[in-house]
Write an enzyme that holds these catalytic residues in place. Structure first.
Site, PDB file in Angstrom:
ATOM      1  N   HIS A   1       0.481  -0.336  -3.494  1.00  0.00           N
ATOM      2  CA  HIS A   1       0.271  -0.143  -2.057  1.00  0.00           C
ATOM      3  C   HIS A   1       1.280   0.866  -1.492  1.00  0.00           C
ATOM      4  O   HIS A   1       0.895   1.857  -0.858  1.00  0.00           O
ATOM      5  CB  HIS A   1       0.414  -1.493  -1.345  1.00  0.00           C
ATOM      6  CG  HIS A   1       0.215  -1.433   0.133  1.00  0.00           C
ATOM      7  ND1 HIS A   1      -0.980  -1.758   0.734  1.00  0.00           N
ATOM      8  CD2 HIS A   1       1.052  -1.081   1.147  1.00  0.00           C
ATOM      9  CE1 HIS A   1      -0.864  -1.604   2.046  1.00  0.00           C
ATOM     10  NE2 HIS A   1       0.355  -1.199   2.325  1.00  0.00           N
ATOM     11  N   GLU A   2       2.548   0.622  -1.766  1.00  0.00           N
ATOM     12  CA  GLU A   2       3.575   1.517  -1.215  1.00  0.00           C
ATOM     13  C   GLU A   2       3.491   2.897  -1.853  1.00  0.00           C
ATOM     14  O   GLU A   2       3.758   3.906  -1.202  1.00  0.00           O
ATOM     15  CB  GLU A   2       4.971   0.911  -1.379  1.00  0.00           C
ATOM     16  CG  GLU A   2       5.171  -0.462  -0.705  1.00  0.00           C
ATOM     17  CD  GLU A   2       4.761  -0.516   0.767  1.00  0.00           C
ATOM     18  OE1 GLU A   2       4.808   0.528   1.456  1.00  0.00           O
ATOM     19  OE2 GLU A   2       4.374  -1.619   1.237  1.00  0.00           O
TER      20      GLU A   2
END
Ligand code: ZN
Length: 506
Positions: free
Chosen positions: A262-263
């Site tokens: 995600h990051e």
């Protein structure tokens, strides 16, 4: 000449904002606990200096002259757009009385402790007075900023420019109509095996595996690094230094893995902005005062969700990478098949906590909060009646009875910091990711690439259509250029319907 001077000033604003980001990155990853108070002062000082530089008489004089200088250019010309963005931001900041900003910062600094205690004791009443002040202050803020239809529109402007209560209403209604039947149908079905995700996974091994997966999708370690934190985030100090963090739970491997993907998706956005835009308005959020190239919070979230969910939780992805997972965790995954792994990481099960919610139920948590915030701001919902409104919605959407306020209305940190208006970007990100991914996959090379664990064609498409532009185009303009239409929920609903119908045999 004046244009060049103005751009140099914006470059300095960008430098100051990046410096603040470095200080907060440090505070959230490395700093010993004792540093909190002085670090808070350092950040507050820099934040005042940054705003003052942006709205100073000298900058405004540069802006007046620069406007005259670019007046003859065509409307979409880069220089003209940059100058117009500086004007918009300065107007925005001048509209908000300094006293109001000071009060909100003050409230934020006391609010956190009150909220933390109220949550620990699961007692919403303790938080009511602070929340009431937060709502009042934000309403004043909305009036200062100005709006056409709804005061909440003014608060969303900083995070998701152009989004309004009126545009969210049909979007949310369509999502509920499309997704609620899926949630209900899954409730009648047997859940997949999940036990192996909760086995013991040593933290060092998780770090190595999560980082290797982030690199697989294209996260560039020459311009990035992964560190440990409590609440995962991505932060960039120009496109040349874009860092990610994740959280490691030794008894739940999926948190670090999908947190890192995600990051890394967020990071790819910043690493992909055109180098020519570094230190310019196209790589600086001059309204939110944040050194970032992503055009809105929702647009940013679209990139994290696209890589985390559409790619990272896909059957194709694990068909290619499950062997690596097994190599990294031979003991923990020895009795697990590729299919079982794929089903476990896509399990959908309604829960009380937003940050733990799965892909299908997540948007219900967001819609609930957004609707409640808007109703508090326009006064149609009294702060005292919040738990009742909250619990009724959780029951309606997810079929759950909220047992206490800690698992309900007190769970999020956002309101304690004085902030209202930030929730919708998560769902907008999901919707936008669905739309972009559907369009990208129409290109054969992208679909074949993903099936062969080659993510370069997809990355190139996203760079071409989204990332490189930074903040040059508005979110919807970007979407129209990439997909031929504005924000549209249908591809996202179709994606979730296909995915969960197959997974749960609906
Ligand atoms: Zn995110």
């Amino acid at each position: 000449m004046s244009y060049a001077q103005l751009m140099e000033t914006i470059g300095q604003v960008n430098d100051l904002l990046n410096t603040q980001s470095i200080l907060s990155w440090d505070a959230r990853t490395m700093m010993p606990h004792g540093g909190h108070e002085t670090r808070g002062k350092q950040l507050a000082t820099l934040s005042v200096l940054t705003r003052d530089l942006l709205v100073s008489a000298a900058t405004r004089s540069q802006l007046d002259k620069a406007e005259a200088e670019v007046a003859a250019l065509s409307d979409g010309a880069v220089q003209k757009v940059m100058v117009a963005q500086v004007r918009e931001a300065i107007d925005y900041h001048l509209a908000i009385p300094a006293e109001l900003t000071r009060k909100r910062a003050e409230l934020g600094s006391v609010g956190h402790a009150v909220w933390a205690k109220a949550r620990a004791e699961s007692d919403f009443a303790q938080f009511v007075p602070i929340l009431r002040q937060t709502v009042d202050l934000n309403r004043e803020m909305a009036n200062a900023i100005g709006y056409e239809e709804h005061p909440y529109d003014a608060l969303m402007y900083r995070f998701e420019p152009g989004e309004t209560v009126a545009t969210l209403k049909p979007l949310f209604a369509r999502l509920r109509e499309g997704l609620m039947p899926l949630v209900k149908a899954i409730g009648q079905k047997e859940q997949p095996r999940f036990d192996f995700l909760e086995r013991h996974y040593p933290v060092e091994e998780q770090h190595e595996f999560a980082l290797s997966m982030a690199q697989k999708i294209g996260y560039d370690l020459e311009r990035g690094r992964l560190d440990t934190t409590l609440h995962p985030f991505e932060v960039s100090f120009t496109r040349n230094d874009v860092r990610i963090t994740t959280r490691f739970n030794p008894n739940y491997m999926a948190a670090s893995l999908f947190g890192a993907l995600h990051e890394a998706g967020h990071a790819l956005y910043e690493q992909g902005v055109d180098p020519a835009y570094t230190r310019t308005p196209f790589a600086t959020d001059l309204v939110g005062l944040y050194a970032v190239g992503g055009v809105s919070f929702g647009a940013h979230e679209s990139q994290s969700r696209l890589w985390e969910n559409h790619v990272g939780r896909s059957r194709e992805f694990w068909h290619r990478h499950f062997a690596e997972a097994r190599q990294a965790y031979p003991e923990q995954l020895k009795d697990v098949s590729e299919e079982e792994f794929f089903r476990a990481i896509n399990r959908s099960k309604p829960g009380f906590i937003r940050v733990e919610a799965d892909e299908l139920t997540y948007d219900f948590h967001v819609m609930l909060r957004t609707d409640i915030e808007a109703a508090m701001i326009d006064g149609s919902l009294d702060v005292e009646d919040l738990p009742e409104a909250w619990n009724a919605k959780i029951k309606e959407y997810l079929g759950l009875d909220v047992p206490n306020d800690a698992l309900g209305v007190l769970q999020d940190v956002h309101w304690s910091s004085g902030q209202i208006g930030t929730f919708c970007n998560y769902t907008i990100g999901n919707v936008m990711a669905g739309q972009l991914f559907e369009e990208a996959r129409k290109e054969a090379a992208i679909a074949t690439g993903i099936a062969q664990a080659d993510y370069e064609p997809l990355r190139a498409w996203l760079t071409q259509n989204v990332l490189q532009h930074g903040r040059r185009y508005g979110r919807d303009e970007l979407l129209v250029r990439a997909t031929g239409r504005k924000l549209d929920a249908e591809p996202y609903i179709a994606y979730l319907t296909n995915k969960y119908s197959e997974l749960y045999d609906l």
